[in-house]
Scaffold this motif. Sequence first.
Motif, PDB file in Angstrom:
ATOM      1  N   ALA A 158     -14.661 -13.602  26.651  1.00 11.55           N
ATOM      2  CA  ALA A 158     -15.013 -14.743  27.335  1.00 11.55           C
ATOM      3  C   ALA A 158     -14.817 -15.836  26.598  1.00 11.55           C
ATOM      4  O   ALA A 158     -14.295 -16.879  26.834  1.00 11.55           O
ATOM      5  N   GLY A 159     -15.639 -15.709  25.224  1.00  9.67           N
ATOM      6  CA  GLY A 159     -15.645 -16.859  24.321  1.00  9.67           C
ATOM      7  C   GLY A 159     -14.141 -17.312  23.774  1.00  9.67           C
ATOM      8  O   GLY A 159     -13.943 -18.322  23.841  1.00  9.67           O
ATOM      9  N   LEU A 160     -13.360 -16.156  23.666  1.00  8.11           N
ATOM     10  CA  LEU A 160     -12.034 -16.470  23.126  1.00  8.11           C
ATOM     11  C   LEU A 160     -11.382 -17.258  24.176  1.00  8.11           C
ATOM     12  O   LEU A 160     -10.608 -18.283  24.003  1.00  8.11           O
ATOM     13  N   ALA A 161     -11.411 -16.668  25.282  1.00  8.01           N
ATOM     14  CA  ALA A 161     -10.397 -17.098  26.747  1.00  8.01           C
ATOM     15  C   ALA A 161     -10.886 -18.692  26.831  1.00  8.01           C
ATOM     16  O   ALA A 161      -9.995 -19.403  27.319  1.00  8.01           O
ATOM     17  N   ILE A 162     -12.309 -18.937  26.780  1.00  5.55           N
ATOM     18  CA  ILE A 162     -12.617 -20.339  27.071  1.00  5.55           C
ATOM     19  C   ILE A 162     -12.283 -21.196  25.988  1.00  5.55           C
ATOM     20  O   ILE A 162     -11.746 -22.229  26.376  1.00  5.55           O
ATOM     21  N   GLY A 163     -12.506 -20.764  24.679  1.00  5.08           N
ATOM     22  CA  GLY A 163     -11.869 -21.612  23.656  1.00  5.08           C
ATOM     23  C   GLY A 163     -10.331 -21.780  23.609  1.00  5.08           C
ATOM     24  O   GLY A 163      -9.897 -23.163  23.440  1.00  5.08           O
ATOM     25  N   LEU A 164      -9.694 -20.912  24.154  1.00  4.17           N
ATOM     26  CA  LEU A 164      -8.209 -21.351  23.857  1.00  4.17           C
ATOM     27  C   LEU A 164      -7.964 -22.144  25.271  1.00  4.17           C
ATOM     28  O   LEU A 164      -6.762 -22.833  25.128  1.00  4.17           O
ATOM     29  N   SER A 165      -8.810 -21.811  26.476  1.00  3.96           N
ATOM     30  CA  SER A 165      -8.374 -22.929  27.470  1.00  3.96           C
ATOM     31  C   SER A 165      -8.878 -24.139  27.360  1.00  3.96           C
ATOM     32  O   SER A 165      -8.032 -25.050  27.560  1.00  3.96           O
ATOM     33  N   LEU A 166      -9.729 -24.279  26.246  1.00  6.65           N
ATOM     34  CA  LEU A 166     -10.003 -25.875  25.993  1.00  6.65           C
ATOM     35  C   LEU A 166      -8.900 -26.434  25.087  1.00  6.65           C
ATOM     36  O   LEU A 166      -8.700 -27.609  25.098  1.00  6.65           O
ATOM     37  N   VAL A 167      -8.283 -25.428  24.498  1.00  5.24           N
ATOM     38  CA  VAL A 167      -7.228 -26.126  23.401  1.00  5.24           C
ATOM     39  C   VAL A 167      -6.038 -26.232  24.375  1.00  5.24           C
ATOM     40  O   VAL A 167      -5.719 -27.577  24.172  1.00  5.24           O
ATOM     41  N   LEU A 168      -5.649 -25.480  25.256  1.00  6.25           N
ATOM     42  CA  LEU A 168      -4.692 -26.093  26.373  1.00  6.25           C
ATOM     43  C   LEU A 168      -4.932 -27.061  26.918  1.00  6.25           C
ATOM     44  O   LEU A 168      -4.203 -28.084  27.225  1.00  6.25           O
ATOM     45  N   VAL A 169      -6.240 -27.228  27.397  1.00  5.40           N
ATOM     46  CA  VAL A 169      -6.860 -28.544  28.359  1.00  5.40           C
ATOM     47  C   VAL A 169      -6.413 -29.881  27.545  1.00  5.40           C
ATOM     48  O   VAL A 169      -5.941 -30.899  27.829  1.00  5.40           O
ATOM     49  N   HIS A 170      -6.859 -29.525  25.953  1.00  6.37           N
ATOM     50  CA  HIS A 170      -6.561 -30.878  25.191  1.00  6.37           C
ATOM     51  C   HIS A 170      -5.366 -31.239  24.864  1.00  6.37           C
ATOM     52  O   HIS A 170      -4.917 -32.434  24.762  1.00  6.37           O
ATOM     53  N   LEU A 171      -4.207 -30.163  24.767  1.00  6.53           N
ATOM     54  CA  LEU A 171      -3.046 -30.524  24.598  1.00  6.53           C
ATOM     55  C   LEU A 171      -2.337 -31.222  25.734  1.00  6.53           C
ATOM     56  O   LEU A 171      -1.429 -32.148  25.509  1.00  6.53           O
ATOM     57  N   CYS A 172      -2.770 -31.017  26.954  1.00  2.00           N
ATOM     58  CA  CYS A 172      -2.146 -31.698  28.111  1.00  2.00           C
ATOM     59  C   CYS A 172      -3.011 -32.982  28.448  1.00  2.00           C
ATOM     60  O   CYS A 172      -2.159 -34.021  28.905  1.00  2.00           O
ATOM     61  N   CYS A 173      -4.387 -33.149  27.984  1.00  5.74           N
ATOM     62  CA  CYS A 173      -5.109 -34.346  28.386  1.00  5.74           C
ATOM     63  C   CYS A 173      -5.238 -35.474  27.499  1.00  5.74           C
ATOM     64  O   CYS A 173      -5.654 -36.469  27.568  1.00  5.74           O
ATOM     65  N   ILE A 174      -5.008 -35.132  26.269  1.00  5.70           N
ATOM     66  CA  ILE A 174      -4.999 -36.122  25.117  1.00  5.70           C
ATOM     67  C   ILE A 174      -4.321 -37.369  25.479  1.00  5.70           C
ATOM     68  O   ILE A 174      -4.823 -38.543  25.225  1.00  5.70           O
ATOM     69  N   ARG A 175      -3.148 -36.887  26.168  1.00  5.20           N
ATOM     70  CA  ARG A 175      -2.215 -38.162  26.348  1.00  5.20           C
ATOM     71  C   ARG A 175      -2.799 -39.087  27.038  1.00  5.20           C
ATOM     72  O   ARG A 175      -2.406 -40.485  27.199  1.00  5.20           O
ATOM     73  N   TYR A 176      -3.610 -38.742  28.028  1.00  2.19           N
ATOM     74  CA  TYR A 176      -4.609 -39.829  29.179  1.00  2.19           C
ATOM     75  C   TYR A 176      -5.772 -40.471  28.588  1.00  2.19           C
ATOM     76  O   TYR A 176      -5.773 -41.515  28.784  1.00  2.19           O
ATOM     77  N   THR A 177      -6.708 -39.432  28.078  1.00  2.00           N
ATOM     78  CA  THR A 177      -7.929 -39.942  28.013  1.00  2.00           C
ATOM     79  C   THR A 177      -8.384 -39.579  26.533  1.00  2.00           C
ATOM     80  O   THR A 177      -9.597 -40.027  26.270  1.00  2.00           O
ATOM     81  N   GLY A 178      -7.833 -38.996  25.732  1.00  6.54           N
ATOM     82  CA  GLY A 178      -8.236 -38.530  24.299  1.00  6.54           C
ATOM     83  C   GLY A 178      -9.042 -37.163  24.778  1.00  6.54           C
ATOM     84  O   GLY A 178      -9.562 -36.468  23.956  1.00  6.54           O
ATOM     85  N   THR A 179      -8.999 -36.655  25.915  1.00  5.29           N
ATOM     86  CA  THR A 179      -9.750 -35.378  26.582  1.00  5.29           C
ATOM     87  C   THR A 179     -11.410 -35.581  26.330  1.00  5.29           C
ATOM     88  O   THR A 179     -11.801 -35.200  25.171  1.00  5.29           O
ATOM     89  N   SER A 180     -11.974 -35.608  27.436  1.00  8.05           N
ATOM     90  CA  SER A 180     -13.364 -35.239  27.234  1.00  8.05           C
ATOM     91  C   SER A 180     -13.385 -33.947  28.162  1.00  8.05           C
ATOM     92  O   SER A 180     -14.100 -32.978  27.379  1.00  8.05           O
TER      93      SER A 180
END
Length: 227
Positions: A158-180
Amino acid sequence: MKKYLAEAIGTMVLVLMGCGAAVSLGCTNSDPETVVGTAMAFGLSVVAMAYTIGGISGCHINPAITLGVFLSGRMNGKDAAMYILFQVIGGVAGAAILYALTSSSGLVGTGANDLQASGAGTIPVLGGLLAEIFFTFVFVLVVLGATAKTNGATNNFAGLAIGLSLVLVHLCCIRYTGTSVNPARSIGPALFQGGTALTNLWIFIVGPLVGGAIAALVWKGIETEEK
């Protein structure tokens, strides 16, 4: 108390390492490598803390996750409130350490979230708020699913899956808000950075909490009966 302290320490590490990487790399949307590096730093921070304090507190280190866990019936209101309190304390502590490092080294900023530059000036408030809601929804849904008892042996990853999903979210969201996607990650850096990061802080509190609540409702609708 130990699990509350674990949440504070975990959130401190997340802010120090994730926001610290953003400052060190000079993260900007015009340099894709800095975006990737920052995304990896946040994801790796979550992975590291998941396998460090996961057995103590579950490693939420994020009020949006705690809200989602509470609304899905996995924790009581007292623990949820204390988790959120200590997450914010940890986030402020991490930002304070980072500010001490940057201000004594001639660097600028604390990696605070803010609406990003766009062709028309900056991302509008609605765009930033929607980004935080949608991407937090995805992230918290992954957390709820990855840690569900119905997943059996996959819980070990679970820890690996959650960490990797946060990487994915950052790659998509940084463009809008820097990702919170995490109010505790945003509050501390905004307090030390000030300016529009502080003015727009409400976006990074309201958006993630709404996204986390929606994720809990969706998960309760799709999870199986086995607990």
